[in-house]
Write an enzyme that holds these catalytic residues in place. Structure first.
Site, PDB file in Angstrom:
ATOM      1  CD  GLU A   1       3.148  12.927   6.691  1.00 19.76           C
ATOM      2  OE1 GLU A   1       3.652  11.945   5.580  1.00 19.76           O
ATOM      3  OE2 GLU A   1       3.566  12.870   7.464  1.00 19.76           O
TER       4      GLU A   1
ATOM      5  CE  LYS B   1       4.500   6.139   8.901  1.00 23.07           C
ATOM      6  NZ  LYS B   1       3.084   6.450   8.588  1.00 23.07           N
TER       7      LYS B   1
ATOM      8  CD  GLU C   1       2.589   7.736  12.393  1.00 22.27           C
ATOM      9  OE1 GLU C   1       3.476   7.496  12.033  1.00 22.27           O
ATOM     10  OE2 GLU C   1       1.561   7.615  11.324  1.00 22.27           O
TER      11      GLU C   1
ATOM     12  CB  SER D   1      -3.778   6.941   1.981  1.00 24.67           C
ATOM     13  OG  SER D   1      -3.451   6.330   3.410  1.00 24.67           O
TER      14      SER D   1
ATOM     15  CG  ASN E   1       8.471   8.175   8.034  1.00 23.85           C
ATOM     16  OD1 ASN E   1       8.760   7.843   8.899  1.00 23.85           O
ATOM     17  ND2 ASN E   1       6.948   8.838   8.634  1.00 23.85           N
TER      18      ASN E   1
ATOM     19  CG  HIS F   1       5.006  12.093  11.348  1.00 21.57           C
ATOM     20  ND1 HIS F   1       4.197  11.426  11.413  1.00 21.57           N
ATOM     21  CD2 HIS F   1       5.122  11.618  10.192  1.00 21.57           C
ATOM     22  CE1 HIS F   1       3.907  10.390  11.338  1.00 21.57           C
ATOM     23  NE2 HIS F   1       4.101  10.578   9.958  1.00 21.57           N
TER      24      HIS F   1
ATOM     25  N   GLY G   1      -1.965   6.925   6.513  1.00 20.66           N
ATOM     26  CA  GLY G   1      -1.818   4.631   6.990  1.00 20.66           C
ATOM     27  C   GLY G   1      -3.383   4.576   6.942  1.00 20.66           C
TER      28      GLY G   1
HETATM   29  P1  PGA Z   1       1.593   6.586   4.380  1.00 19.92           P
HETATM   30  O1  PGA Z   1       2.651   7.655   6.216  1.00 19.92           O
HETATM   31  O2  PGA Z   1       1.834   6.970   3.481  1.00 19.92           O
HETATM   32  O3  PGA Z   1       2.334   5.322   5.367  1.00 19.92           O
HETATM   33  O4  PGA Z   1      -0.286   7.095   4.459  1.00 19.92           O
HETATM   34  C1  PGA Z   1       3.045   9.295   5.534  1.00 19.92           C
HETATM   35  C2  PGA Z   1       3.696   9.028   6.642  1.00 19.92           C
HETATM   36  O5  PGA Z   1       3.222   9.186   7.697  1.00 19.92           O
HETATM   37  O6  PGA Z   1       5.268   9.367   6.363  1.00 19.92           O
END
Ligand code: PGA
Length: 252
Positions: A166, A10, A97, A210, A8, A95, A172
């Site tokens: 997640e 983003k 976000e 992460s 991903n 997701h 993040g």
């Molecule tokens: P990250 O994001 O690995 O940077 O924590 C994962 C995601 O949001 O899909």
């Protein structure tokens, strides 16, 4: 065998960087002769280019977002039909976000999932609890609601469905779930999928939050952790390739 990896990206990368990363990953898969299924989720402006670049690759291309329908007065949106039409195979739905910053909730996510699948797209549906919810002992309740409001009573094409766990507190933040925390939740999610009528033993339930090369092998060694949805560590070819290697090693 259940194994699946997704990148991903983003809202990251300029065109030349996206091109280099895609090429490096494709070459990495070729060099190792990997058949491991993996999907790259670039920003929407790069979708067409990646579809063309990866037309002869094991790597597939997915959209980070899509809107139900074909055409319409929905300024700023790209429809599921348009995505499918240009050769995109996957879409991310739910997701955290999108839930947090764009106010997406169950009813819309349900429409997105059903429309995407009707148009031939495969879906990664994301669920996860916040830190406050975990600390209040609500993790399983929250996850159950997130599953039920989108997956219950629907005609789901389970052969084109991946579930991603997640935890919001891990995305993040540099803090990933422990293998034990992930396994506990993944086993719960698989049981819930079975309750919802899914052929749960055949469905990939992947971990995101992460996820780094150093943590990957131990996480993927858990019986119900079938792969990963990788954010930050997917922006460098070497770390994403190491995560792929860890998945193959864990499942060999
Ligand atoms: P990250 O994001 O690995 O940077 O924590 C994962 C995601 O949001 O899909």
């Amino acid at each position: 065998m259940r194994q699946f990896l997704a990148a991903n990206w983003k809202m990251h990368l300029y065109p030349i960087e996206a091109l280099h990363l895609t090429t490096a990953l494709h070459k990495g898969w070729e060099r190792h002769g990997w058949t491991l299924p993996a999907v790259l989720f670039p920003p929407a402006i790069y979708l067409r280019e990646l579809v063309a670049l990866l037309s002869n690759s094991r790597l597939q291309v997915g959209a980070q977002n899509g809107y139900p329908g074909e055409f319409g007065a929905f300024t700023g949106e790209v429809s599921m039909a348009q995505l499918a039409h240009i050769g995109v195979k996957w879409v991310l739905i739910g997701h955290s976000e999108r839930r947090q910053h764009f106010g997406e909730t169950g009813p819309l996510l349900r429409r997105k999932l059903q429309d995407a699948q009707q148009r031939g797209l495969s879906v990664i549906y994301c669920v996860g609890e916040t830190l406050a919810q975990r600390e209040a002992g609500q993790t399983f309740d929250v996850l159950q609601v997130q599953l039920e409001e989108v997956l219950s009573d629907g005609a789901i094409a389970w052969d084109r469905f991946v579930l991603a766990y997640e935890p919001v507190w891990a995305i993040g933040t540099g803090v990933h779930a422990t293998p034990q925390q992930a396994q506990e939740v993944h086993a719960f999610l698989r049981a819930q999928l079975a309750r919802l009528g899914a052929p749960a033993e055949g469905i990939c339930v992947v971990y995101g939050g992460s996820l780094k090369p150093s943590a990957a092998l131990e996480l993927f060694s858990q019986p119900d952790v079938d792969g990963g949805l990788v954010g930050g560590a997917s922006l460098e070819a070497s770390s994403f390739l190491q995560i792929a290697q860890a998945l193959l090693q864990a499942r060999s």
